[in-house]
Design an enzyme around this catalytic site. Structure first.
Site, PDB file in Angstrom:
ATOM      1  N   GLY A  93       1.866 -18.999 -26.246  1.00  0.00           N
ATOM      2  CA  GLY A  93       0.748 -18.575 -25.398  1.00  0.00           C
ATOM      3  C   GLY A  93      -0.509 -18.477 -26.240  1.00  0.00           C
ATOM      4  O   GLY A  93      -0.614 -19.096 -27.308  1.00  0.00           O
ATOM      5  N   ALA A  95      -1.810 -15.907 -27.988  1.00  0.00           N
ATOM      6  CA  ALA A  95      -1.659 -15.246 -29.283  1.00  0.00           C
ATOM      7  C   ALA A  95      -0.989 -16.180 -30.286  1.00  0.00           C
ATOM      8  O   ALA A  95      -1.422 -16.302 -31.436  1.00  0.00           O
ATOM      9  CB  ALA A  95      -0.850 -13.959 -29.134  1.00  0.00           C
ATOM     10  N   THR A 123      -0.905 -16.221 -20.623  1.00  0.00           N
ATOM     11  CA  THR A 123      -2.290 -16.546 -20.937  1.00  0.00           C
ATOM     12  C   THR A 123      -2.875 -17.528 -19.926  1.00  0.00           C
ATOM     13  O   THR A 123      -3.987 -17.338 -19.424  1.00  0.00           O
ATOM     14  CB  THR A 123      -2.396 -17.135 -22.355  1.00  0.00           C
ATOM     15  OG1 THR A 123      -1.811 -16.213 -23.280  1.00  0.00           O
ATOM     16  CG2 THR A 123      -3.838 -17.399 -22.722  1.00  0.00           C
ATOM     17  N   ASP A 292      11.624 -10.740 -24.701  1.00  0.00           N
ATOM     18  CA  ASP A 292      12.497 -11.132 -25.813  1.00  0.00           C
ATOM     19  C   ASP A 292      12.026 -10.594 -27.154  1.00  0.00           C
ATOM     20  O   ASP A 292      12.828 -10.146 -27.981  1.00  0.00           O
ATOM     21  CB  ASP A 292      12.576 -12.664 -25.936  1.00  0.00           C
ATOM     22  CG  ASP A 292      13.081 -13.309 -24.663  1.00  0.00           C
ATOM     23  OD1 ASP A 292      13.495 -12.568 -23.750  1.00  0.00           O
ATOM     24  OD2 ASP A 292      13.052 -14.553 -24.583  1.00  0.00           O
ATOM     25  N   ARG A 354      -7.128   0.716 -13.481  1.00  0.00           N
ATOM     26  CA  ARG A 354      -6.077   0.121 -12.674  1.00  0.00           C
ATOM     27  C   ARG A 354      -4.959   1.087 -12.309  1.00  0.00           C
ATOM     28  O   ARG A 354      -4.419   1.030 -11.205  1.00  0.00           O
ATOM     29  CB  ARG A 354      -5.450  -1.042 -13.442  1.00  0.00           C
ATOM     30  CG  ARG A 354      -6.327  -2.250 -13.439  1.00  0.00           C
ATOM     31  CD  ARG A 354      -5.694  -3.343 -14.247  1.00  0.00           C
ATOM     32  NE  ARG A 354      -6.561  -4.511 -14.204  1.00  0.00           N
ATOM     33  CZ  ARG A 354      -6.387  -5.579 -14.958  1.00  0.00           C
ATOM     34  NH1 ARG A 354      -5.388  -5.619 -15.819  1.00  0.00           N
ATOM     35  NH2 ARG A 354      -7.200  -6.595 -14.856  1.00  0.00           N
TER      36      ARG A 354
HETATM   37  C1  LIG Z   1      -1.567 -13.393 -13.624  1.00  0.00           C
HETATM   38  C2  LIG Z   1      -2.148 -12.738 -14.846  1.00  0.00           C
HETATM   39  C3  LIG Z   1      -3.530 -12.551 -14.961  1.00  0.00           C
HETATM   40  C4  LIG Z   1      -4.080 -11.949 -16.079  1.00  0.00           C
HETATM   41  N1  LIG Z   1      -5.439 -11.823 -16.186  1.00  0.00           N
HETATM   42  C5  LIG Z   1      -5.970 -11.317 -17.320  1.00  0.00           C
HETATM   43  C6  LIG Z   1      -7.375 -11.262 -17.505  1.00  0.00           C
HETATM   44  O1  LIG Z   1      -8.133 -11.675 -16.652  1.00  0.00           O
HETATM   45  N2  LIG Z   1      -7.865 -10.766 -18.655  1.00  0.00           N
HETATM   46  C7  LIG Z   1      -7.041 -10.315 -19.647  1.00  0.00           C
HETATM   47  O2  LIG Z   1      -7.532  -9.899 -20.685  1.00  0.00           O
HETATM   48  N3  LIG Z   1      -5.706 -10.356 -19.509  1.00  0.00           N
HETATM   49  C8  LIG Z   1      -5.147 -10.853 -18.368  1.00  0.00           C
HETATM   50  N4  LIG Z   1      -3.795 -10.887 -18.239  1.00  0.00           N
HETATM   51  C9  LIG Z   1      -2.964 -10.475 -19.341  1.00  0.00           C
HETATM   52  C10 LIG Z   1      -2.955 -11.551 -20.391  1.00  0.00           C
HETATM   53  O3  LIG Z   1      -3.015 -12.816 -19.794  1.00  0.00           O
HETATM   54  C11 LIG Z   1      -1.694 -11.507 -21.224  1.00  0.00           C
HETATM   55  O4  LIG Z   1      -1.414 -10.213 -21.610  1.00  0.00           O
HETATM   56  C12 LIG Z   1      -1.867 -12.343 -22.473  1.00  0.00           C
HETATM   57  O5  LIG Z   1      -2.265 -13.636 -22.129  1.00  0.00           O
HETATM   58  C13 LIG Z   1      -0.614 -12.377 -23.283  1.00  0.00           C
HETATM   59  O6  LIG Z   1      -0.750 -13.364 -24.284  1.00  0.00           O
HETATM   60  P1  LIG Z   1       0.431 -13.647 -25.286  1.00  0.00           P
HETATM   61  O7  LIG Z   1       0.051 -14.835 -26.053  1.00  0.00           O
HETATM   62  O8  LIG Z   1       0.768 -12.403 -25.992  1.00  0.00           O
HETATM   63  O9  LIG Z   1       1.685 -13.938 -24.335  1.00  0.00           O
HETATM   64  P2  LIG Z   1       1.923 -15.194 -23.391  1.00  0.00           P
HETATM   65  O10 LIG Z   1       0.651 -15.858 -23.086  1.00  0.00           O
HETATM   66  O11 LIG Z   1       2.759 -14.749 -22.266  1.00  0.00           O
HETATM   67  O12 LIG Z   1       2.752 -16.170 -24.314  1.00  0.00           O
HETATM   68  C14 LIG Z   1       4.037 -15.853 -24.748  1.00  0.00           C
HETATM   69  C15 LIG Z   1       4.751 -17.112 -25.081  1.00  0.00           C
HETATM   70  O13 LIG Z   1       5.965 -16.825 -25.754  1.00  0.00           O
HETATM   71  C16 LIG Z   1       6.997 -17.598 -25.193  1.00  0.00           C
HETATM   72  N5  LIG Z   1       8.266 -16.918 -25.410  1.00  0.00           N
HETATM   73  C17 LIG Z   1       8.768 -15.848 -24.771  1.00  0.00           C
HETATM   74  N6  LIG Z   1       9.975 -15.541 -25.249  1.00  0.00           N
HETATM   75  C18 LIG Z   1      10.253 -16.430 -26.216  1.00  0.00           C
HETATM   76  C19 LIG Z   1      11.360 -16.642 -27.091  1.00  0.00           C
HETATM   77  N7  LIG Z   1      12.443 -15.881 -27.030  1.00  0.00           N
HETATM   78  N8  LIG Z   1      11.289 -17.662 -27.988  1.00  0.00           N
HETATM   79  C20 LIG Z   1      10.201 -18.474 -28.023  1.00  0.00           C
HETATM   80  N9  LIG Z   1       9.141 -18.321 -27.231  1.00  0.00           N
HETATM   81  C21 LIG Z   1       9.165 -17.304 -26.340  1.00  0.00           C
HETATM   82  C22 LIG Z   1       6.617 -17.720 -23.748  1.00  0.00           C
HETATM   83  O14 LIG Z   1       7.278 -18.790 -23.133  1.00  0.00           O
HETATM   84  C23 LIG Z   1       5.123 -17.930 -23.856  1.00  0.00           C
HETATM   85  O15 LIG Z   1       4.808 -19.264 -24.109  1.00  0.00           O
HETATM   86  C24 LIG Z   1      -3.226 -11.498 -17.106  1.00  0.00           C
HETATM   87  C25 LIG Z   1      -1.854 -11.675 -16.994  1.00  0.00           C
HETATM   88  C26 LIG Z   1      -1.303 -12.277 -15.884  1.00  0.00           C
HETATM   89  C27 LIG Z   1       0.171 -12.448 -15.790  1.00  0.00           C
END
Ligand SMILES: Cc1cc2nc3c(=O)[nH]c(=O)nc-3n(C[C@H](O)[C@H](O)[C@H](O)COP(=O)(O)OP(=O)(O)OC[C@H]3O[C@@H](n4cnc5c(N)ncnc54)[C@H](O)[C@@H]3O)c2cc1C
Ligand code: SF4
Ligand code: SF4
Lengths: 540, 209
Positions: A93, A95, A123, A292, A354
């Site tokens: 994602g 991050a 994301t 996870d 929220r």
């Molecule tokens: C519908 C929605 C709208 C949102 N709107 C906003 C907003 O407007 N503004 C804001 O700031 N935040 C928003 N958020 C929150 C924000 O999008 C998320 O908190 C943030 O994008 C998380 O980023 P991340 O990279 O940590 O996780 P993610 O983007 O979820 O990425 C995690 C990745 O890890 C992978 N993964 C998971 N488990 C495993 C594993 N065991 N092995 C390998 N890979 C794995 C997943 O498949 C995914 O690709 C929103 C969230 C949602 C769901």
């Protein structure tokens, strides 16, 4: 059947109206939360019996997977291919991509493994935007204060200060990756106000902020000589003889085989937990959000924080059923949409944090002032009111909303949408320092899997900021240290300790973690899987 | 909302006959019928572009491309889940482009096939988001990147247009190139730059008490 006015009757009684007064509030914010927020549901918490957070309260459903047995043991790894890399990023994602890009930029050899296709993530779904104090009337201090206040003063001061200070630089970095933002006629970044914020601070791109961010970062990763292993969820971390994190075991969904990746540092960026459906709520999260990373990190000894705190976004679509849980961005409320109960009354200041807005919706429904649609219930999001006050705004700024209306056969310009809180975000996670280091040596945690920034409640737009800010920091920090370390012998030694503890605490060993996929779909049973794709780029 | 048999519709998904309620998407229908599909499943909201399907509706010879999570099942529908094509060979780094005067030249180096567009509409027809892909290719070819970039706002990178294109143009990657260069070279917001300058001069220390 849910209680409340039936959908058809409530809709017939609804009249679009430009202005509506807000009824006086009888409960303080705090009392509202205690009475109606799901975090306070009686019996939903349990103390953890093993691990670094032993004795602390945790949501029951999460406790179950944190204290589950591993999916594999040493025997499964016999003959598994071994891949060596500098930095292993787990999760594709925002991050994970930011961390991988920063590490690669700093010269490290980087491998990124992700569960599904690169970019399948929370994301890509984000709509509302990303916070950075760039308005002349705003300051990083205000960003800090708002974030701390919304999180009920429980956020980690150093992390929040770091994020508030670096936020403008993060926006610049995103633009340099090729990300667009909505601009005014002079090319300045347009900003809107998040619920609970003191200034206009949310930058956005239409209601596609996450999509725009994700497609740009994905393209950047695919063009950056980073090895990408998609459809390869991590099922366990590896440790070296010192107990430091030294890689991971991936399970290739292509043929259900295991791959061992040895790395000098591991950056965990696996995102959130929505698909665990905490407290039985629908979720806005993507398919792979099964918590996870928390399980993997906890087993290796990483301390977690705020495991009892989740964010229920006020505006999940409640009806029609096939779209239940889908998110309607808070931006719509920022743009002035009211929330109305079945009687057409406003019952909460729509721009309160929220957690309070969601609690108020749950109160309306619990006390019979909601709208019932079959098994679903909810209250109105008064989009026609916005259209009356600012004709054309919804269409121009919220194409995804209008699209969602089409799919649900409801025209949001003339008909209000039925909404109900949806499980949206895990406020807590792995405790980290300013470089994204968890308390387990060698293991970084960034993005939604980490905790401590948002305390017990997150402001809109602060997550997209935190994932990029700390993702980049972790990537750069890990890369800097890479040359100091050499590959060591790796093993699953830590699992012996985990299993001993589980047995001593008399916990069942038949539950396995991490979950990897929601209950409705287990990869072991997907008979016709064929998916591994290779990365492109100079090394092919 | 009961699931009595006569309310279920019949669809064929990847050759398997399935019966499920008509208000489910193709993916939900598979799960309903007990096929635990994970391949190609992603956000379930139509933005990640992973669940690529071919659809043929009852009594229609036409085969359409669509996103599985966004397509509700209908009686007699035939559905086929697709895998992703091999990744595009177009590779570039934005910082290799010296300045905005160079973008056009670099574009033709990176996407040499773009000028061979046959105007066959293959990309337009295949796009589940209704994007004017072909027009975007033409605009970018003329160096009108900002205009092209506007067309690809809703692109989810599902790669359908890439699969459809006989000239291997990779129109979606071309569209994303147009978008990225527009940001990289032309987004210079004065409000952001002023704040960055203030931060550089340490004008915003944060009190954490
Ligand atoms: C519908 C929605 C709208 C949102 N709107 C906003 C907003 O407007 N503004 C804001 O700031 N935040 C928003 N958020 C929150 C924000 O999008 C998320 O908190 C943030 O994008 C998380 O980023 P991340 O990279 O940590 O996780 P993610 O983007 O979820 O990425 C995690 C990745 O890890 C992978 N993964 C998971 N488990 C495993 C594993 N065991 N092995 C390998 N890979 C794995 C997943 O498949 C995914 O690709 C929103 C969230 C949602 C769901
Ligand atoms: S332009 Fe191409 S990649 Fe983008 S949505 Fe349309 S078909 Fe999919
Ligand atoms: S499919 Fe390719 S060749 Fe055909 S119109 Fe589109 S870009 Fe041109």
């Amino acid at each position: 059947m849910a209680q409340g006015t039936p959908y058809a009757a409530a809709l017939a009684a609804y009249r679009p109206q430009a202005q509506r007064p807000l009824a006086p509030q009888t409960l303080s914010g705090e009392a509202l939360l205690k009475a109606f927020h799901p975090d306070y549901y009686a019996g939903s918490l349990a103390p953890l019996q093993v691990g670094p957070n032993q004795g602390e309260m945790c949501h029951r459903q999460l406790a179950q997977v944190l204290q589950a047995d591993a999916r594999i043991d040493e025997a499964d790894l016999a003959g598994a291919p071994v891949l060596e890399t500098g930095i292993l990023v787990i999760g594709g994602g925002g991050a994970g991509c930011a961390a991988a890009l920063a590490a690669r930029q700093a010269g490290a050899k980087v491998t990124l493994a992700t569960k599904l296709r690169l970019g399948d993530s929370n994301t890509v779904m984000a709509e509302g935007g990303i916070q950075a104090s760039i308005a002349p009337a705003d300051t990083p201090q205000q960003h800090y204060d708002d974030t701390m206040r919304a999180g009920r003063r429980l956020g980690d001061k150093r992390l929040v200060a770091r994020m508030a200070m670096e936020a403008p630089e993060v926006i610049r970095w995103l633009i340099q990756q090729g990300m667009q933002f909505d601009l005014d006629q002079y090319g300045d970044i347009l900003l809107r106000r998040a619920g609970g914020a003191s200034a206009e601070r949310v930058a956005y791109y239409r209601d596609y902020t996450g999509l725009e961010m994700m497609r740009v970062l994905r393209e950047s990763v695919l063009n950056s000589n980073i090895q990408v292993l998609d459809y390869s969820p991590a099922v366990e971390l590896l440790s070296n003889e010192l107990g430091h994190c030294a890689g991971a075991v991936l399970s290739s969904l292509k043929d259900c085989s295991y791959i061992m990746v040895k790395a000098k540092s591991v950056i965990l960026a696996t995102g959130g937990i929505g698909r665990m459906h905490i407290n039985g709520f629908p979720t806005s999260n993507h398919f792979g959000a099964t918590g996870d990373g928390l399980v993997l990190a906890y087993r290796l000894g990483a301390k977690l924080v705020d495991l009892d705190s989740y964010q229920y976004h006020p505006s999940g679509l409640a009806y029609p059923q096939h779209l239940a849980g889908s998110l309607i961005t808070e931006g719509v409320r920022s743009a002035g949409a009211y929330l109305l109960n079945a009687r057409g009354e406003r019952f909460i200041d729509e721009l309160k944090p929220r957690d309070q807005v969601s609690s108020a919706i749950l109160r309306e429904c619990a006390e019979g002032r909601g709208v019932a649609a079959g098994e679903a219930q909810g209250i109105w999001l008064d989009t026609p009111g916005v259209e009356l006050r600012q004709p054309g705004l919804l269409k121009e700024r919220f194409p995804k909303l209008v699209d969602l209306g089409k799919k649900s056969d409801v025209n949001p310009l003339t008909t209000p949408l039925l909404i109900y809180p949806t499980l949206h975000y895990q406020n807590g996670g792995a405790r980290i320092d300013e470089h994204g280091r968890s308390t387990a040596p060698g293991l970084y945690c960034v993005g939604e899997v980490s905790g401590g920034i948002h305390g017990k409640n997150r402001l809109m737009g602060n997550s997209l900021m935190d994932i990029i800010c700390f993702g980049r920091r972790a990537g750069a920090h890990a890369a800097e240290r890479c040359h100091l370390m050499s590959h060591k012998r790796v093993s699953l030694e830590h699992l012996s300790r985990v299993r001993r503890e589980l047995a001593l605490a008399e916990l069942p060993l038949d539950i396995k973690g991490p979950m990897l996929f929601p209950e409705c779909a287990k990869p072991e049973k997907d008979s016709d899987y064929d998916g591994l794709r290779r990365n492109r780029g100079p090394e092919g | 909302m009961s699931d009595t048999d006569d309310e279920l519709v019949r669809v064929t998904i990847n050759g398997k006959e399935i019966r499920a309620p008509g208000n489910l998407s193709t993916i939900q229908a598979l799960w309903f019928a007990g096929y635990p599909r994970v391949k190609g499943v992603g956000c379930l909201e139509g933005v990640c572009g992973s669940c690529r399907i071919l659809v043929r509706r009852k009594d229609s010879p036409e085969v359409a491309m669509a996103l599985g999570c966004q397509t509700l099942i209908e009686d007699g529908m035939e559905v086929h889940f697709l895998v992703f094509p091999t990744p595009t060979h177009h590779a570039y780094q934005l910082d290799e482009i010296a300045n905005s005067w160079e973008v056009q030249a670099q574009f033709h180096r990176i996407f040499p096939e773009a000028v061979h567009c046959r105007h066959c509409h293959g990309c337009d027809v295949s796009c589940p988001k209704g994007i004017e892909v072909e027009k975007g290719v033409e605009l970018a070819g003329k160096g009108r990147f900002r205009e092209a970039s506007e067309l690809f706002v809703a692109c989810v990178m599902c790669d359908f247009c890439m699969t459809a294109c006989p000239e291997h143009i990779a129109p979606n990657h071309l569209g994303l190139f147009a978008r990225r260069v527009t940001a990289y070279f032309h987004i210079r917001p004065s409000n952001l730059i002023s704040r960055l300058e203030e931060l550089r001069r340490n004008e915003h220390p944060i009190r954490t008490d």
